[in-house]
Design an enzyme around this catalytic site. Structure first.
Site, PDB file in Angstrom:
ATOM      1  N   ARG A  46       0.847  -1.196   0.000  1.00  0.00           N
ATOM      2  CA  ARG A  46       0.000   0.000   0.000  1.00  0.00           C
ATOM      3  C   ARG A  46       0.880   1.242   0.000  1.00  0.00           C
ATOM      4  O   ARG A  46       0.611   2.215  -0.700  1.00  0.00           O
ATOM      5  CB  ARG A  46      -0.925   0.003   1.237  1.00  0.00           C
ATOM      6  CG  ARG A  46      -1.949  -1.122   1.245  1.00  0.00           C
ATOM      7  CD  ARG A  46      -3.014  -0.928   2.304  1.00  0.00           C
ATOM      8  NE  ARG A  46      -2.563  -1.117   3.684  1.00  0.00           N
ATOM      9  CZ  ARG A  46      -2.568  -2.274   4.326  1.00  0.00           C
ATOM     10  NH1 ARG A  46      -2.995  -3.366   3.718  1.00  0.00           N
ATOM     11  NH2 ARG A  46      -2.162  -2.361   5.582  1.00  0.00           N
ATOM     12  N   LYS A 137     -12.038  14.868   5.542  1.00  0.00           N
ATOM     13  CA  LYS A 137     -13.197  14.406   4.790  1.00  0.00           C
ATOM     14  C   LYS A 137     -14.079  13.510   5.645  1.00  0.00           C
ATOM     15  O   LYS A 137     -13.570  12.696   6.411  1.00  0.00           O
ATOM     16  CB  LYS A 137     -12.731  13.609   3.568  1.00  0.00           C
ATOM     17  CG  LYS A 137     -13.901  13.139   2.700  1.00  0.00           C
ATOM     18  CD  LYS A 137     -13.464  12.171   1.622  1.00  0.00           C
ATOM     19  CE  LYS A 137     -13.848  10.758   2.010  1.00  0.00           C
ATOM     20  NZ  LYS A 137     -13.644   9.784   0.917  1.00  0.00           N
ATOM     21  N   LYS A 224     -18.223  18.173  -1.206  1.00  0.00           N
ATOM     22  CA  LYS A 224     -17.877  17.066  -2.109  1.00  0.00           C
ATOM     23  C   LYS A 224     -19.137  16.248  -2.397  1.00  0.00           C
ATOM     24  O   LYS A 224     -19.517  15.366  -1.618  1.00  0.00           O
ATOM     25  CB  LYS A 224     -16.792  16.190  -1.477  1.00  0.00           C
ATOM     26  CG  LYS A 224     -16.474  14.951  -2.306  1.00  0.00           C
ATOM     27  CD  LYS A 224     -15.164  14.307  -1.906  1.00  0.00           C
ATOM     28  CE  LYS A 224     -14.963  13.007  -2.651  1.00  0.00           C
ATOM     29  NZ  LYS A 224     -13.602  12.487  -2.566  1.00  0.00           N
TER      30      LYS A 224
HETATM   31  P1  13P Z   1     -14.589   8.065  -5.936  1.00  0.00           P
HETATM   32  O1  13P Z   1     -14.161   9.223  -6.817  1.00  0.00           O
HETATM   33  O2  13P Z   1     -13.968   6.756  -6.324  1.00  0.00           O
HETATM   34  O3  13P Z   1     -16.086   8.031  -5.767  1.00  0.00           O
HETATM   35  O4  13P Z   1     -13.993   8.324  -4.493  1.00  0.00           O
HETATM   36  C1  13P Z   1     -13.998   9.582  -3.980  1.00  0.00           C
HETATM   37  C2  13P Z   1     -14.163   9.508  -2.526  1.00  0.00           C
HETATM   38  O5  13P Z   1     -13.318   9.975  -1.793  1.00  0.00           O
HETATM   39  C3  13P Z   1     -15.399   8.917  -1.990  1.00  0.00           C
HETATM   40  O6  13P Z   1     -15.495   9.180  -0.630  1.00  0.00           O
END
Ligand code: 13P
Length: 346
Positions: A46, A137, A224
């Site tokens: 990873r 996030k 987001k």
């Molecule tokens: P994806 O762009 O693969 O949807 O992932 C973004 C992400 O951080 C989802 O929480």
């Protein structure tokens, strides 16, 4: 809270031609991604894979304003001992971190999820700040019922997730960290783009009401979201122009102008669709939007490099070339300058 500082970070995240690399797959998710290319998921593997991404100078310096890390990664060092956080900072990019503990089955609401992780979050945020994170996030997951049923999402699910997002955001701002608030309406179902619009609009209006009640300063946040697309299983798929039109309309109706930027998730769209959709919005509607529109892609930035790498050290340069290409395509889409023909010059 130092709002000026938070606002500066948020604006840097949505700088022209740049967006976020979401590399915060949890241990379970990265295992699945590695299995899909025949690689075993070990801590070292990873690290090697993610180090490869962060050392792709062309992509990182020109198109990646920030990187979302998983708890393990923010503490890891490259093979030569350099902290991965430092590699990101040296490329002029901002380290961020996923702080939620995942979407769990919601008691009393069969089939729906609520995201956990508020307990002890203040202390964890302070530690992440020390480790170099300047944004975070938290992802809420909202599913739409199949077969045209109106049972999901429920008001209870939309409300509980928005409330948790708002409490997370307030704690982030207290710690000097920009909260990325992610209410993801899944594209897994068989619903129409119109139904996706309705649910997304509802989730966003609920979220901004909760953020207001939690005393969150929107100038120091980033949203987001999903784009307004047809469910993957729907027989009728909205085209690029319809996705762009519906998405911009939905967000103009629900997202306050004080939010500096909206960074989309890719959510299972193909690499090219994710670039085409973002490009269409920026090419056609830039002068009608108060915020910057950019990307925070996981799969749409990493599917190609993962395939090219296939878990083999000899393939690392090919993986870097694939990542650089996708980062450039999405950087161009942020400016509204992407065209399909550019995909062929990979
Ligand atoms: P994806 O762009 O693969 O949807 O992932 C973004 C992400 O951080 C989802 O929480």
């Amino acid at each position: 809270m130092n709002l000026e500082e938070l606002n500066k970070i948020a604006i840097a995240i949505v700088a022209p031609g740049k967006g976020i690399l979401a590399a915060d797959e949890s241990t379970g998710t990265i295992k699945k991604r590695f299995e899909s290319i025949g690689a075993v998921s070990t801590e070292e593997n990873r690290r090697d894979y993610r180090e490869m991404l962060f050392r792709t100078t062309e992509a990182m310096e020109n198109h990646v304003s920030g990187v979302i890390l998983f708890d393990e990664t923010i503490r890891q060092s490259a093979a030569d001992g350099t902290p991965l956080v430092k590699l990101i900072q040296d490329a002029g990019s901002i380290p961020g971190v996923k702080v939620d503990a995942g979407a769990k089955d919601m008691a009393g609401y069969p089939g729906e999820k609520v995201t956990e992780g508020l307990d002890g979050l203040r202390e964890r945020l302070n530690e992440y700040h020390e480790l170099g994170a300047r944004f975070a996030k938290w992802r809420a997951v909202i599913d739409i019922a199949r077969n045209g049923e109106m049972t999901m999402p429920s008001w209870g699910c939309v409300k509980a997730n928005a409330h948790a997002l708002a409490r997370y955001a307030a704690l982030c701002q207290e710690a000097g960290i920009v909260p990325i608030v992610e209410p993801e309406v899944l594209m897994d179902g068989d619903h129409s783009a119109g139904r996706c619009y309705e649910v997304t609009n509802w989730a966003l209006k609920t979220l901004y009401a909760e953020l207001f009640e939690a005393n969150v300063a929107l100038e120091g946040t980033i949203l987001k979201p999903n784009m307004i697309v047809s469910g993957k299983l729907s027989s009728s798929q909205a085209g690029v122009d319809e996705v762009a039109e519906k998405t911009v309309k939905c967000f103009r109706d629900a997202v306050p102008a004080s939010v500096p930027g909206i960074v989309f998730l890719s959510g299972g769209q193909s690499d090219q669709a994710a670039s085409a959709h973002l490009n269409a919005m920026n090419a056609q509607y830039k002068d009608q939007m108060p915020w910057q529109l950019s990307f925070s892609y996981g799969r749409a930035l990493q599917a190609a490099p993962l395939q090219a790498w296939a878990g083999k050290a000899a393939n690392l340069p090919a993986a870097q070339a694939a990542f650089a290409h996708r980062a450039r395509m999405n950087g161009l889409a942020q400016l509204g300058d992407w065209t399909e023909s550019m995909e062929q010059t990979a």
